[in-house]
Enzyme design. Sequence first.
Site, PDB file in Angstrom:
ATOM      1  N   CYS A  44      18.976 -18.464  92.536  1.00  0.00           N
ATOM      2  CA  CYS A  44      18.426 -19.762  92.132  1.00  0.00           C
ATOM      3  C   CYS A  44      18.183 -20.658  93.347  1.00  0.00           C
ATOM      4  O   CYS A  44      19.131 -21.070  94.019  1.00  0.00           O
ATOM      5  CB  CYS A  44      19.408 -20.418  91.156  1.00  0.00           C
ATOM      6  SG  CYS A  44      19.104 -22.149  90.814  1.00  0.00           S
TER       7      CYS A  44
ATOM      8  N   CYS B  68      19.865 -24.059  93.232  1.00  0.00           N
ATOM      9  CA  CYS B  68      21.316 -23.879  93.416  1.00  0.00           C
ATOM     10  C   CYS B  68      21.652 -23.776  94.901  1.00  0.00           C
ATOM     11  O   CYS B  68      22.641 -24.364  95.363  1.00  0.00           O
ATOM     12  CB  CYS B  68      21.797 -22.613  92.702  1.00  0.00           C
ATOM     13  SG  CYS B  68      21.592 -22.627  90.914  1.00  0.00           S
TER      14      CYS B  68
END
Length: 149
Positions: free
Chosen positions: A69, A72
């Site tokens: 991600c 993230c």
Amino acid sequence: MSEAVQLPCPTCGAVNRVPAARLADGPRCGQCKTPLFQGKPLALDEAGFRRHLHLSGVPLLVDFWAAWCGPCRVMAPEFEAAAKLLEPRLRLVKINTEEAPALSAELAIRSIPTLALFVGGREVARQAGAMRARDIAAWAERALAATPP
């Protein structure tokens, strides 16, 4: 006399009792002697999360994330910086949703990164999306202030 809180050691897992008024004094584990707060988030698996959730007297701020991600990865250093701002009032932890899919499903984590604040073993606030350290800290402080004792 100050009320004591329980804190699982981030290194050995031993449960320590620390007077609440002494949390900012750099308490160490009674068993392995490592600092109970290390100025960075703890990477926990499902069992570690449950241990901290049920045994810690300090609220948990959890970052649900995954290695693939992009947002993230962008938020990771911000979450680490937030640990320096929020500890020892909160314990910051990271849960990799790829390594804890059952926990992610149980908690209905639908997008990542997602921050969830747990107080007294229950979730009290949730926020999806990447944030800067100061915004993470401000959001967590507001959520704590809005949580009944």
